[in-house]
Design a protein around this motif. Structure first.
Motif, PDB file in Angstrom:
ATOM      1  N   ALA A   1       0.831  -1.217   0.000  1.00 43.47           N
ATOM      2  CA  ALA A   1       0.000   0.000   0.000  1.00 43.47           C
ATOM      3  C   ALA A   1       0.864   1.265   0.000  1.00 43.47           C
ATOM      4  O   ALA A   1       0.431   2.320  -0.469  1.00 43.47           O
ATOM      5  N   LEU A   2       2.081   1.151   0.513  1.00 46.80           N
ATOM      6  CA  LEU A   2       3.008   2.288   0.497  1.00 46.80           C
ATOM      7  C   LEU A   2       3.658   2.470  -0.872  1.00 46.80           C
ATOM      8  O   LEU A   2       4.433   3.395  -1.088  1.00 46.80           O
ATOM      9  N   GLY A   3       3.371   1.546  -1.779  1.00 49.94           N
ATOM     10  CA  GLY A   3       3.909   1.654  -3.133  1.00 49.94           C
ATOM     11  C   GLY A   3       5.311   1.075  -3.272  1.00 49.94           C
ATOM     12  O   GLY A   3       6.058   1.444  -4.178  1.00 49.94           O
ATOM     13  N   ILE A   4       5.671   0.169  -2.362  1.00 55.45           N
ATOM     14  CA  ILE A   4       7.013  -0.405  -2.376  1.00 55.45           C
ATOM     15  C   ILE A   4       6.945  -1.842  -2.905  1.00 55.45           C
ATOM     16  O   ILE A   4       6.133  -2.633  -2.423  1.00 55.45           O
ATOM     17  N   PRO A   5       7.765  -2.173  -3.912  1.00 57.04           N
ATOM     18  CA  PRO A   5       7.722  -3.536  -4.454  1.00 57.04           C
ATOM     19  C   PRO A   5       7.922  -4.577  -3.346  1.00 57.04           C
ATOM     20  O   PRO A   5       8.847  -4.462  -2.541  1.00 57.04           O
ATOM     21  N   THR A   6       7.065  -5.561  -3.322  1.00 50.80           N
ATOM     22  CA  THR A   6       7.096  -6.539  -2.231  1.00 50.80           C
ATOM     23  C   THR A   6       6.367  -7.814  -2.603  1.00 50.80           C
ATOM     24  O   THR A   6       5.469  -7.791  -3.453  1.00 50.80           O
ATOM     25  N   THR A   7       6.739  -8.900  -1.944  1.00 48.21           N
ATOM     26  CA  THR A   7       5.911 -10.097  -1.983  1.00 48.21           C
ATOM     27  C   THR A   7       4.628  -9.751  -1.234  1.00 48.21           C
ATOM     28  O   THR A   7       4.588  -8.786  -0.471  1.00 48.21           O
ATOM     29  N   ARG A   8       3.588 -10.531  -1.428  1.00 44.72           N
ATOM     30  CA  ARG A   8       2.317 -10.215  -0.782  1.00 44.72           C
ATOM     31  C   ARG A   8       1.783 -11.425  -0.024  1.00 44.72           C
ATOM     32  O   ARG A   8       2.349 -12.514  -0.079  1.00 44.72           O
TER      33      ARG A   8
ATOM     34  N   ASN B   1      20.576 -10.907   3.827  1.00 43.10           N
ATOM     35  CA  ASN B   1      21.466 -11.945   3.318  1.00 43.10           C
ATOM     36  C   ASN B   1      21.195 -12.139   1.829  1.00 43.10           C
ATOM     37  O   ASN B   1      20.106 -11.798   1.350  1.00 43.10           O
ATOM     38  N   THR B   2      22.167 -12.713   1.099  1.00 40.45           N
ATOM     39  CA  THR B   2      21.959 -12.814  -0.353  1.00 40.45           C
ATOM     40  C   THR B   2      20.840 -13.801  -0.700  1.00 40.45           C
ATOM     41  O   THR B   2      20.282 -13.743  -1.788  1.00 40.45           O
ATOM     42  N   ASP B   3      20.483 -14.676   0.229  1.00 42.26           N
ATOM     43  CA  ASP B   3      19.351 -15.572  -0.019  1.00 42.26           C
ATOM     44  C   ASP B   3      18.024 -14.862   0.237  1.00 42.26           C
ATOM     45  O   ASP B   3      16.965 -15.402  -0.084  1.00 42.26           O
ATOM     46  N   ASN B   4      18.084 -13.671   0.806  1.00 42.73           N
ATOM     47  CA  ASN B   4      16.856 -12.896   1.029  1.00 42.73           C
ATOM     48  C   ASN B   4      16.804 -11.685   0.106  1.00 42.73           C
ATOM     49  O   ASN B   4      16.129 -10.699   0.408  1.00 42.73           O
ATOM     50  N   CYS B   5      17.538 -11.764  -1.010  1.00 37.96           N
ATOM     51  CA  CYS B   5      17.621 -10.650  -1.955  1.00 37.96           C
ATOM     52  C   CYS B   5      17.048 -11.142  -3.281  1.00 37.96           C
ATOM     53  O   CYS B   5      17.660 -11.966  -3.978  1.00 37.96           O
TER      54      CYS B   5
ATOM     55  N   ILE C   1      11.592  -9.225   0.087  1.00 37.36           N
ATOM     56  CA  ILE C   1      11.229 -10.616   0.374  1.00 37.36           C
ATOM     57  C   ILE C   1      11.782 -11.051   1.727  1.00 37.36           C
ATOM     58  O   ILE C   1      12.761 -10.494   2.209  1.00 37.36           O
ATOM     59  N   ASP C   2      11.129 -12.040   2.301  1.00 41.33           N
ATOM     60  CA  ASP C   2      11.549 -12.657   3.571  1.00 41.33           C
ATOM     61  C   ASP C   2      11.513 -11.675   4.738  1.00 41.33           C
ATOM     62  O   ASP C   2      12.545 -11.244   5.251  1.00 41.33           O
ATOM     63  N   TYR C   3      10.302 -11.368   5.121  1.00 39.64           N
ATOM     64  CA  TYR C   3      10.093 -10.514   6.286  1.00 39.64           C
ATOM     65  C   TYR C   3      10.352 -11.344   7.534  1.00 39.64           C
ATOM     66  O   TYR C   3       9.578 -12.226   7.872  1.00 39.64           O
ATOM     67  N   GLY C   4      11.456 -11.090   8.171  1.00 41.89           N
ATOM     68  CA  GLY C   4      11.768 -11.765   9.423  1.00 41.89           C
ATOM     69  C   GLY C   4      11.697 -10.745  10.534  1.00 41.89           C
ATOM     70  O   GLY C   4      10.626 -10.236  10.870  1.00 41.89           O
TER      71      GLY C   4
END
Ligand code: AMP
Ligand code: MG
Length: 472
Positions: free
Chosen positions: A141-148, A242-246, A253-256
């Motif tokens: 909703a903030l207009g930021i590219p993201t997984t959903r 981390n590069t696996d979360n890029c 991606i990967d909201y921890g």
């Protein structure tokens, strides 16, 4: 079955070296606690009965057309290369083509053990599942590219994380789950054939105009540069870059252990596992460049003329800081309501932020309040703001349109960490009122919503959450 997911899978068509076929592991008593109707419509999914959706989004029932698999990848974790990671608790069901023509992955996160689980249980607990649900949708909703987030299910089973906690599964939707680490593993193995296939697949799927490995590198650089600048502009701290979360797609991606800044300080860290502050707020642009350099190194593995490739890749990577800074300037200029660029902008923005840090100013509320006469109230010493304001006013000149520009660039609502924690505590007691309310309010972050003013308030001393914990 009334639930209909129009799968159109492409990753499952790749050679088996990229993944392991893996069905999700059934859970005891699935209960659907969230379903995203708007996203379902975009994905052209026909929702089914609640019980049926609980079965499918828990992994108890594999829907028609799905080809469940766990993806293989590696990655640098806090700077150290781990030669094998992979989906240890996630299963890709397949892909759909949305109403917008875009291909997206549908993945169950917390779906049980896979060949890549190492010592883990393959599960997730409710807290991180709801955190990712709310924060990823808020980012969108903030207009930021993201997984959903498409759905969340409680499993009716406990997971053990020092204590027994309610288990849950998140249905995550992503442009793809290709990561920098997906390339790293085949490069490290010297498997040039797979590396080339992966490169071709990524280009076709995400950047069809890109030519060759260096074209892909350039496209990923540009997408990541845009993304990181956007994170900075809303005070977002990813926490585990981390590069696996890029993601190659340029999505978050990967909201921890992620969190948004309350009080502004550039070195803020929330993640309990980030002891050295590697992924602190202000370090994120540098880390993004570091991650891109790892992608460059991996991609070079397939180039014939290594010397020429190194030279070209170096040039591409070295341009990234300037590109991030360009986006950063554009975004922060907008946050100050400035319509046109000026050479002194960097100084003006930095001067405000130094004062904010010195005066414990709330990041979100200070920028939003620039549209009102009350921004000075955010500073422990309001005079520090007044001095800066004079410079700003001189630079703004004509005030036409300034307020609207500021309000369009600065959200009133972000998913504040203390509210997320309160939401999780309530949900564990089966009270989803705050979860629902956060989703509704954060869907319109740029609208003043006076009736929800409590959700824009920074935490009180008692409410501050000093650390966030990984989902594992
Ligand atoms: P993350 O920090 O969530 O990005 O995860 C890093 C790696 O650990 C990935 O390969 C995950 O699949 C794996 N992992 C995280 N949590 C678990 C778990 N509970 N069970 C198995 N693997 C996990
Ligand atoms: Mg990860």
């Amino acid at each position: 079955m009334t639930l209909l997911i129009p799968f159109d899978n492409s990753f499952a068509r790749l050679p088996p070296v990229f993944f392991s076929a893996q069905a999700p592991s059934p859970v005891k008593e699935p209960r659907l606690v969230a379903f995203n109707d708007d996203l379902a419509a975009l994905l052209q999914i026909t929702p089914g009965e609640t019980l049926e959706m609980a079965q499918v989004f828990a992994g108890n029932q594999v829907p028609e057309g799905a080809e469940p698999l766990a993806q293989l990848y590696a990655g640098h974790q806090f700077g150290n290369y781990n030669p094998q990671l992979g989906d240890g608790r996630a299963v890709l069901l397949g892909e759909t083509i949305g109403a917008d023509g875009k291909r997206r992955d549908i993945q169950l996160k917390g779906a049980g053990r896979t060949p890549y689980s190492r010592g883990g249980d393959g599960r997730a607990w409710l807290g991180p599942v709801l955190r990712e649900y709310v924060v990823s949708e808020a980012m969108h909703a903030l207009g930021i590219p993201t997984t959903r987030a498409l759905a969340a299910v409680e499993t009716g089973e406990p997971v053990y994380r020092e204590q027994a906690l309610p288990g849950a599964v998140l249905t995550r939707v992503a442009a793809s789950h290709l990561r920098v680490g997906t390339f790293q593993i085949f490069a490290a193995r010297g498997d040039v054939r797979s590396l080339t296939q992966l490169t071709d697949y990524a280009i076709q799927r995400h950047y069809p105009q890109a030519v060759g490995p260096m074209g892909l590198l350039t496209a990923v650089r540009d997408a990541q540069a845009d993304l990181i600048a956007r994170w900075m502009s809303v005070g977002f701290i990813h926490g585990v870059m981390n590069t696996d979360n890029c993601a190659i797609s340029g999505e978050t991606i990967d909201y921890g252990p992620c969190a948004f800044l309350d009080v502004y300080h550039p070195q803020t860290v929330f993640s309990s596992i980030d002891r050295g502050g590697r992924y602190a707020y202000a370090n994120q642009p540098d880390i993004a460049v570091w991650n891109l350099a790892q992608l460059a190194t991996a991609l070079i593995g397939q180039m014939d003329d290594k010397d020429a490739a190194v030279e070209e890749a170096t040039e591409i990577v070295h341009a990234m800081p300037g590109i991030i800074q360009g986006h950063w300037l554009d975004l922060f200029r907008g946050k100050l309501g400035l319509a046109e660029p000026h050479e002194a902008d960097m100084e003006l923005i930095t001067s405000l932020m130094v004062r904010m840090a010195e005066n414990q100013a709330d990041f979100t509320n200070t920028f939003r309040a620039l549209a009102t006469p009350r921004a000075r109230d955010q500073f422990t010493d309001p005079a520090a703001f007044d001095a800066w304001e004079a410079e700003w006013a001189a630079r703004l000149g004509d005030q036409t349109g300034v307020r609207a520009r500021i309000e369009a660039a600065n959200p009133a609502f972000i998913p504040r960490n203390h509210r997320i924690e309160q939401m999780i505590s309530a949900a564990v007691k089966d009270d989803y009122a705050l979860f629902d309310r956060l989703n509704a309010v954060l869907a319109r972050p740029f609208d003043d919503q006076p009736e929800n003013a409590d959700l824009s308030r920074p935490p009180t001393v008692d409410e501050v959450v000093p650390a966030t914990f990984c989902g594992t």
